[in-house]
Design an enzyme around this catalytic site. Structure first.
Site, PDB file in Angstrom:
ATOM      1  N   CYS A  35     -71.339 -34.148  61.830  1.00  0.00           N
ATOM      2  CA  CYS A  35     -70.732 -35.249  62.587  1.00  0.00           C
ATOM      3  C   CYS A  35     -69.760 -34.674  63.605  1.00  0.00           C
ATOM      4  O   CYS A  35     -69.315 -33.535  63.482  1.00  0.00           O
ATOM      5  CB  CYS A  35     -69.981 -36.166  61.647  1.00  0.00           C
ATOM      6  SG  CYS A  35     -71.047 -36.810  60.383  1.00  0.00           S
ATOM      7  N   TYR A 174     -83.153 -37.904  54.559  1.00  0.00           N
ATOM      8  CA  TYR A 174     -81.807 -37.507  54.144  1.00  0.00           C
ATOM      9  C   TYR A 174     -81.392 -38.228  52.859  1.00  0.00           C
ATOM     10  O   TYR A 174     -81.307 -39.453  52.820  1.00  0.00           O
ATOM     11  CB  TYR A 174     -80.863 -37.834  55.313  1.00  0.00           C
ATOM     12  CG  TYR A 174     -79.383 -37.586  55.123  1.00  0.00           C
ATOM     13  CD1 TYR A 174     -78.878 -36.623  54.265  1.00  0.00           C
ATOM     14  CD2 TYR A 174     -78.467 -38.325  55.872  1.00  0.00           C
ATOM     15  CE1 TYR A 174     -77.519 -36.404  54.142  1.00  0.00           C
ATOM     16  CE2 TYR A 174     -77.101 -38.116  55.765  1.00  0.00           C
ATOM     17  CZ  TYR A 174     -76.641 -37.157  54.887  1.00  0.00           C
ATOM     18  OH  TYR A 174     -75.287 -36.951  54.776  1.00  0.00           O
ATOM     19  N   ASP A 270     -68.856 -30.672  49.928  1.00  0.00           N
ATOM     20  CA  ASP A 270     -69.774 -29.928  50.803  1.00  0.00           C
ATOM     21  C   ASP A 270     -68.975 -29.205  51.891  1.00  0.00           C
ATOM     22  O   ASP A 270     -69.189 -28.023  52.158  1.00  0.00           O
ATOM     23  CB  ASP A 270     -70.768 -30.929  51.418  1.00  0.00           C
ATOM     24  CG  ASP A 270     -71.873 -30.253  52.198  1.00  0.00           C
ATOM     25  OD1 ASP A 270     -72.131 -29.067  51.955  1.00  0.00           O
ATOM     26  OD2 ASP A 270     -72.482 -30.929  53.053  1.00  0.00           O
TER      27      ASP A 270
END
Ligand code: ADP
Ligand code: SF4
Length: 692
Positions: A35, A174, A270
């Site tokens: 992002c 995803y 993550d």
């Protein structure tokens, strides 16, 4: 610079091509989806940013998550959109920019399910079973019926066709980060269905299997199909685990996708900051099993910046392809630098997540290490190229903190003769000092990258132990003087809550973060008043507890280190401080002090109560060290007589802020020298097009 400019053969393996489905990666460097706060709103900025990555040598450059349908939109966050064909032209900007440099373009198609409150589209969110959305919006997701499931599959397939038509080479299905409908279906805690899509894991994974198969059937002849899957949620038996159901999922779908992109969930795990995951390759313990269950290539991440760690991942059979988001943000040219034997020029990510804060605040991405990130289109900044000098003048830079170092480096890159003077024995200013605090070791990379290059440049002279005053600077008579003299923490409690000093501060010992970083440590029961709200208050609490001290942290905010929510750290910080035994007092400000009686007042009601303490550590606000600047600038005639043509101040000395701001201001000052003034060098803004 000092490097041989020849690649070490040890790294050759990183440059082998890898076939994924019908396409081939030219090497093993892969920019995974990330992002960026540009998304659908700033397509030109986005395309330029992705294009630079391709130019820097990444074999694949992927989008952020791209919404496939308005029933899944997470406004006000700015992600990608491919709702229908009208979005294709914006995506073509990105695919062309990436293809121009011989890289493959990947798109991460997403349906966010109950993660999307649909604040803009106002369509009801969807989930495997009825459930409130995972934000605090007063919105529920409804259980998808078989018609919804049929529609969902159709939307995914159509989005894949549109993505292919937009020029993408890799198309993602995803199921990661617990943010997607496909993952929600797989997780028993969200999927309470009794039909063919619920119950056994095989049933819960059915929708994923169908979508991958249908996307493959639609576009698999031209595009590789990647499957992104979070193999562990770090929540034990309550979620997906790499020893449990994740193995079954990989086994069930093993050969179906062309590429496995595996990671851990949620996003804060993550993209863990270095404060919480200091070691490169920290996901290996979770993801390493995947390769044993599939013959398809596997890509994964772990804040990889060192080629030896990358080679080790491949040789030990952990990964086939080195995935990177943040390392590619901090240094878009990382692959090329390894290819060209310029390893010491890699601008290594420090794991601070300032990049993530851009997305979380719906503003363009920024990066502490790479000040050009997000500025590629609007300011036309390139991470490896800069306008040559405008004259043969020399420049004096005063102060070697992040701002002074960045300014000196870029001025030297422009070809100026640069003299850098530092008052202290160490270079790096606050980057050096803060890197000695718990969890902030990696902040030294801000210094190391720059000092390493500066010390090898023939047009740079560096002087330590050289505090410069007004007279010295006038005597030197450099035509250009740039002051990067930093800031200091306030000692009077003034900050966001108090606009005047806290009364009674002279009645007990007062410390500031500077005192602690300069080796002074408070004793007894220490009351920290944190009105800064980023990392410093919490980090110092950790340090003091590790020294065996009793610590109470008082903050007028509802949470400790409240701003760190945007860097995905807040919950981890609060949990760590609780576990360390720091007493946390939230929604209270220190309002008065009388000896060891410390009066607190409620942020909401103003009601007061007293606590006791032996000393105070004030983490409230900083003052710019700008005295020298004002002394010099108050008499323009004197400057002229001394031969000083320009005098500028930058970094924290101009306006205290984050490390990222200090680096950015230093960069801006260097770009603007003998050019446009920084305040008029405005950037281009993307404006919505008007339909005629
Ligand atoms: P920034 O974040 O803006 O780079 P820092 O506080 O990290 O600022 O660094 C400022 C640096 O400037 C410190 O290393 C400090 O020692 C140095 N400095 C401050 N005043 C002077 C001076 N008069 N002469 C030389 N160096 C100075
Ligand atoms: Fe790394 Fe920090 Fe830059 Fe993000 S902002 S890429 S974490 S250095």
């Amino acid at each position: 610079m000092s490097s041989s400019n020849v690649r070490n053969s040890r790294y050759d393996i990183l440059f082998e091509p890898i076939k994924i489905g019908p396409v081939t990666l030219k090497n093993r460097f892969y920019q995974v989806p990330h992002c960026n706060g540009l998304g659908y709103a700033r397509p030109q900025s986005l395309a330029a940013m992705r294009g630079i990555k391709a130019e820097g040598g990444w074999a694949a450059v992927c989008t952020e998550e791209v919404e496939i349908h308005p029933s899944s939109e997470i406004s006000p966050y700015i992600e990608g959109r491919l709702w229908d064909k009208s979005d294709i032209p914006a995506h073509q900007l990105m695919t062309s920019a990436v293809h121009e440099h011989g890289a493959l373009a990947g798109i991460e198609l997403v349906h966010n399910g109950f993660h999307a409150p649909n604040r803009t589209s106002r369509l009801p969110p969807m989930a495997p079973s009825a459930i409130p959305v995972d934000a605090y919006d007063p919105v529920h997701a409804r259980a998808m019926d078989l018609t919804d499931i049929k529609n969902f599959r159709r939307w995914y397939r159509q989005a894949a066709l549109n993505a292919r038509d937009a020029g993408y080479d890799i198309i993602y299905v995803y199921a990661g980060h617990c943010m997607t409908t496909l993952m929600h279906f797989m997780l028993a805690r969200y999927n309470h269905r009794s039909d063919d899509y619920g119950g056994s894991l095989k049933n819960r994974a059915r929708l994923t299997r169908e979508v991958i198969s249908e996307v493959k059937e639609a576009v698999g002849d031209q595009c590789a199909i990647a499957f992104r899957f979070a193999v562990d949620e770090l929540m034990g038996k309550h979620g997906m685990t790499s020893e449990g159901e994740a193995q079954e999922v990989v086994g069930l779908l093993a050969e179906l996708p062309d590429l496995w992109d595996v990671n851990i969930s949620g996003w804060s795990h993550d993209s863990s900051t270095a404060r919480f995951e200091p070691i490169e390759g920290y996901q290996e313990q979770y993801t390493s099993f995947v390769k044993s269950l599939t013959t398809k290539p596997v890509v994964g991440v772990g804040r990889f910046t060192s080629p030896d760690a990358m080679v080790s991942q491949i040789k030990r059979g952990v990964l086939d392809i080195i995935g990177a988001a943040r390392p590619s943000i901090a240094d878009p040219f990382l692959p090329n630098k390894i290819a060209q034997g310029r390893i010491d020029e890699i601008r290594e990510c420090i794991g601070c997540n300032i990049c993530v804060s851009g997305d979380n605040l719906s503003v363009p991405i920024r990066c502490t290490q790479n000040p050009t990130m997000g500025e590629e289109w609007r300011r036309k900044w390139h991470p490896e190229k800069i306008e040559p000098k405008a004259s043969n003048s020399s420049v004096l830079v005063v102060g070697s903190g992040p701002s002074g170092l960045e300014a000196a480096l870029q001025l030297a890159n422009r070809g100026y003769q640069v003299t850098l003077a530092e008052a202290g024995q160490d270079l790096g200013g606050r980057a050096t000092k803060e890197s000695q605090l718990p969890g902030l070791f990696s902040y030294a990379r801000v210094r190391d990258y720059r000092v390493n290059l500066l010390t090898q440049m023939a047009n740079v002279e560096i002087y330590k132990d050289s505090p410069l005053d007004e007279t010295a600077i006038l005597d030197f008579g450099f035509p250009h003087v740039l002051l990067a003299t930093g800031s200091r923490w306030r000692r009077d409690g003034t900050g966001r809550h108090h606009h005047h000093p806290i009364p009674g501060l002279d009645s007990l010992p007062i410390f500031t973060p500077d005192d602690m970083m300069n080796g002074k440590s408070p004793t007894g029961h220490i009351i920290i008043f944190d009105d800064d709200h980023y990392y410093m208050g919490g980090v110092l609490a950790e340090k003091l507890v590790s020294e065996g001290k009793k610590v109470t942290l008082v903050t007028p905010a509802a949470k400790v280190s409240a701003w760190s929510e945007y860097t995905l750290e807040q919950e981890k910080i609060q949990a760590r401080l609780i576990n360390l035994g720091v007493e946390l007092i939230t929604n209270q400000a220190v309002s008065n002090i009388a000896q060891n009686q410390i009066e607190l007042s409620c942020s909401y009601t103003g009601k007061t109560k007293n606590i006791t303490g032996d000393c105070m550590l004030l983490v409230t606000a900083r003052d710019a060290n700008d005295t020298l600047y004002h002394q010099l600038r108050h008499d323009p005639d004197r400057l002229e007589q001394a031969g000083i043509k320009t005098l500028e101040v930058t970094g924290d000395a101009y306006s205290p802020g984050s490390l990222a701001s200090a680096v950015y201001y230093g960069h801006l000052a260097a770009r603007c020298l003998e050019g446009e003034s920084w305040d008029t060098a405005l950037f281009e803004g993307e404006r919505p097009g008007l339909v005629s």
